[in-house]
Design a protein around this motif. Structure first.
Motif, mmCIF file in Angstrom:
data_model
loop_
_atom_site.group_PDB
_atom_site.id
_atom_site.type_symbol
_atom_site.label_atom_id
_atom_site.label_comp_id
_atom_site.label_asym_id
_atom_site.label_seq_id
_atom_site.Cartn_x
_atom_site.Cartn_y
_atom_site.Cartn_z
ATOM 1 N N PHE A 41 7.157 63.875 -29.322
ATOM 2 C CA PHE A 41 5.848 64.109 -29.121
ATOM 3 C C PHE A 41 5.340 64.157 -27.815
ATOM 4 O O PHE A 41 5.523 63.046 -27.086
ATOM 5 C CB PHE A 41 4.864 63.427 -30.001
ATOM 6 N N ALA A 42 5.012 65.149 -26.992
ATOM 7 C CA ALA A 42 4.684 65.339 -25.819
ATOM 8 C C ALA A 42 3.325 66.323 -25.576
ATOM 9 O O ALA A 42 3.167 66.995 -26.110
ATOM 10 C CB ALA A 42 5.866 65.889 -24.777
ATOM 11 N N THR A 43 2.602 65.353 -25.157
ATOM 12 C CA THR A 43 1.053 66.041 -24.784
ATOM 13 C C THR A 43 0.674 65.998 -23.160
ATOM 14 O O THR A 43 1.189 64.938 -22.544
ATOM 15 C CB THR A 43 -0.062 65.353 -25.458
ATOM 16 N N GLY A 44 -0.190 66.618 -22.703
ATOM 17 C CA GLY A 44 -0.605 66.715 -21.437
ATOM 18 C C GLY A 44 -1.272 68.045 -21.038
ATOM 19 O O GLY A 44 -0.943 69.109 -21.689
ATOM 20 N N ALA B 279 -0.692 63.424 -36.196
ATOM 21 C CA ALA B 279 0.486 62.828 -36.516
ATOM 22 C C ALA B 279 0.805 61.834 -35.392
ATOM 23 O O ALA B 279 1.434 60.770 -35.650
ATOM 24 C CB ALA B 279 1.671 63.934 -36.375
ATOM 25 N N MET B 280 0.484 61.842 -34.096
ATOM 26 C CA MET B 280 0.818 61.091 -33.145
ATOM 27 C C MET B 280 0.044 59.728 -33.686
ATOM 28 O O MET B 280 0.756 58.609 -33.200
ATOM 29 C CB MET B 280 0.063 61.324 -31.845
ATOM 30 N N GLY B 281 -0.935 59.652 -34.282
ATOM 31 C CA GLY B 281 -1.516 58.383 -34.747
ATOM 32 C C GLY B 281 -0.876 57.691 -35.891
ATOM 33 O O GLY B 281 -0.690 56.658 -36.118
ATOM 34 N N LEU B 282 -0.425 58.489 -36.767
ATOM 35 C CA LEU B 282 0.024 58.251 -38.125
ATOM 36 C C LEU B 282 1.623 57.783 -37.915
ATOM 37 O O LEU B 282 1.854 56.894 -38.752
ATOM 38 C CB LEU B 282 -0.178 59.553 -39.094
ATOM 39 N N LEU B 283 2.151 58.246 -37.170
ATOM 40 C CA LEU B 283 3.656 58.196 -37.223
ATOM 41 C C LEU B 283 4.128 57.158 -36.089
ATOM 42 O O LEU B 283 5.535 56.892 -36.004
ATOM 43 C CB LEU B 283 4.340 59.628 -36.950
ATOM 44 N N SER B 284 3.079 56.723 -35.165
ATOM 45 C CA SER B 284 3.650 55.893 -34.372
ATOM 46 C C SER B 284 4.471 54.478 -34.766
ATOM 47 O O SER B 284 3.791 53.913 -35.606
ATOM 48 C CB SER B 284 2.445 55.384 -33.224
ATOM 49 N N ILE C 153 7.553 54.583 -35.683
ATOM 50 C CA ILE C 153 8.589 55.017 -36.468
ATOM 51 C C ILE C 153 10.054 55.068 -35.392
ATOM 52 O O ILE C 153 9.692 55.745 -34.571
ATOM 53 C CB ILE C 153 8.450 56.281 -37.153
ATOM 54 N N GLU C 154 10.928 54.431 -35.804
ATOM 55 C CA GLU C 154 12.224 54.413 -35.042
ATOM 56 C C GLU C 154 12.798 55.778 -35.033
ATOM 57 O O GLU C 154 12.750 56.638 -35.841
ATOM 58 C CB GLU C 154 13.128 53.295 -35.870
ATOM 59 N N GLY C 155 13.108 56.219 -33.886
ATOM 60 C CA GLY C 155 13.637 57.519 -33.741
ATOM 61 C C GLY C 155 12.663 58.293 -33.154
ATOM 62 O O GLY C 155 13.193 59.529 -32.800
ATOM 63 N N LEU C 156 11.418 58.246 -33.221
ATOM 64 C CA LEU C 156 10.138 59.143 -32.652
ATOM 65 C C LEU C 156 10.004 58.469 -31.042
ATOM 66 O O LEU C 156 9.682 57.153 -31.123
ATOM 67 C CB LEU C 156 9.340 59.167 -33.604
ATOM 68 N N ALA C 157 9.686 59.642 -30.346
ATOM 69 C CA ALA C 157 9.005 58.982 -29.073
ATOM 70 C C ALA C 157 7.829 59.881 -28.718
ATOM 71 O O ALA C 157 7.711 60.948 -29.096
ATOM 72 C CB ALA C 157 10.144 59.350 -27.932
ATOM 73 N N PHE C 158 6.732 59.086 -27.933
ATOM 74 C CA PHE C 158 5.616 59.732 -27.739
ATOM 75 C C PHE C 158 5.452 59.641 -26.361
ATOM 76 O O PHE C 158 5.506 58.661 -25.570
ATOM 77 C CB PHE C 158 4.414 58.907 -28.387
ATOM 78 N N VAL C 159 5.208 60.975 -25.399
ATOM 79 C CA VAL C 159 5.256 60.910 -24.081
ATOM 80 C C VAL C 159 3.768 61.497 -23.605
ATOM 81 O O VAL C 159 3.485 62.655 -24.120
ATOM 82 C CB VAL C 159 6.219 61.778 -23.374
#
Length: 325
Positions: free
Chosen positions: A128-131, A276-281, A283-289
């Protein structure tokens, strides 16, 4: 061969060498060179290819420090691995960017944030990338997808985008299905056209190897062996985001990109990306940038404009961060 690199002041030297010179030791062991530092100058000695590779890695470490990062042994090992082989145009290790189509076609990060983003795209199954606008969210994701396709790690690319109008009603759009949705999907087509030669792009599109589709047409599908990108994800609803994420099949990866401060959903509708970014933080294998105005690489004024709007939003006491802007 022996060559040197000027590191500069003491703080730069300490940051590049790492705690107790751990980065320097990792460099020596990984590449097989003799390396030492004296009076702010790094000396490297060994076989010519190894020396050149070691200096490439050290220059990249300097750039990371200048960008506010604190590289450690993990970053040294990653850079050493990516520097094996030829360098791309523009200097720096070839692997510090993304190799797309053709032997010398690279897309490179232009900020520390973009470097972190590319690393996440390479190492995580869903990113997940936001900006804000101009930070390369979509462009770099498309570059990663093209690299996966070119290497054979992905069998196809699927790019999706919600067909949400940006604050104005366009009315009835004439033409067939493709002509109606093309205005919404044009940014994805533009990014692909920069990565893949026209002849290959046409061939892949006709064969279904590369698809650019509205998000609504993803329902009911299972995507195996694909690299999937959801663009403008801030304009998905919660149910649409769940639908998209559950399309992924075996050996698939995904990038979910958007700007959660710029939603065009009806008033009161929760952004599926923000949810989703709040719910799934965690979880292994997911990255948030999270990219920022410092990562804007468009016209110089775009960065100033983004900063001005961020400042204006911060000074508006009643405005929701997830609302329209």
């Amino acid at each position: 061969m022996k060559d040197t690199l000027l590191l500069g002041d003491v703080e730069m030297e300490r940051a590049v060498l790492g705690p107790a010179d751990s980065n320097l030791r990792a460099l020596r062991e990984a590449i097989g060179v003799a390396a030492s530092v004296r009076d702010g100058r790094l000396s490297v000695e060994g076989e010519e290819p190894a020396v050149r590779r070691a200096l490439e890695v050290c220059r990249e470490l300097v750039r990371m420090v200048e960008g506010g990062l604190e590289p450690g042994v993990t970053e040294v090992e990653r850079l050493v691995h990516s520097a094996r082989g030829s360098s791309g145009p523009g200097g720096g290790p070839a692997g510090s960017g993304v190799r797309v189509f053709g032997s010398n076609r690279y897309v490179r990060p232009r900020s520390p944030g973009q470097a972190r983003y590319l690393s996440a795209l390479e190492n995580s199954e869903i990113v997940f990338a936001t900006g804000p606008a101009g930070t390369g969210k979509t462009y770099l994701a498309v570059a990663r997808a093209c690299a996966e396709l070119a290497s054979g790690r992905a069998g196809r690319i699927v790019l999706a985008r919600p067909a949400v109008e940006a604050g104005e009603k366009l009315g009835f759009l004439p033409g067939d299905f493709r002509e109606k949705v093309n205005p919404y999907l044009r940014p994805l087509h533009d990014a692909l056209a920069e990565m893949i030669p026209e002849r290959d792009l046409l061939r892949y599109s006709e064969a279904g190897t590369i698809e650019v589709v509205p998000l609504a047409y993803m329902r009911g599908r299972t995507l195996n062996g694909a690299y999937v990108i959801l663009d403008e994800a801030q304009n998905t609803t919660v149910s649409q985001m769940k639908m998209f994420l559950t399309r992924l099949g075996a050996n698939s990866r995904a990038a979910v990109v958007g700007d959660v401060t710029q939603t065009d959903l009806p008033s009161g509708e929760v952004s599926g990306m923000r949810h989703a970014m709040g719910l799934l933080s965690g979880i292994e294998g997911l990255a948030f940038v999270e990219l920022s105005a410092d990562d804007v690489v468009r016209h110089r004024l775009v960065k100033e404009i983004v900063l001005a709007y961020e400042q204006g939003r911060a000074e508006a006491p009643g405005e929701s961060a997830g609302g329209k802007a």
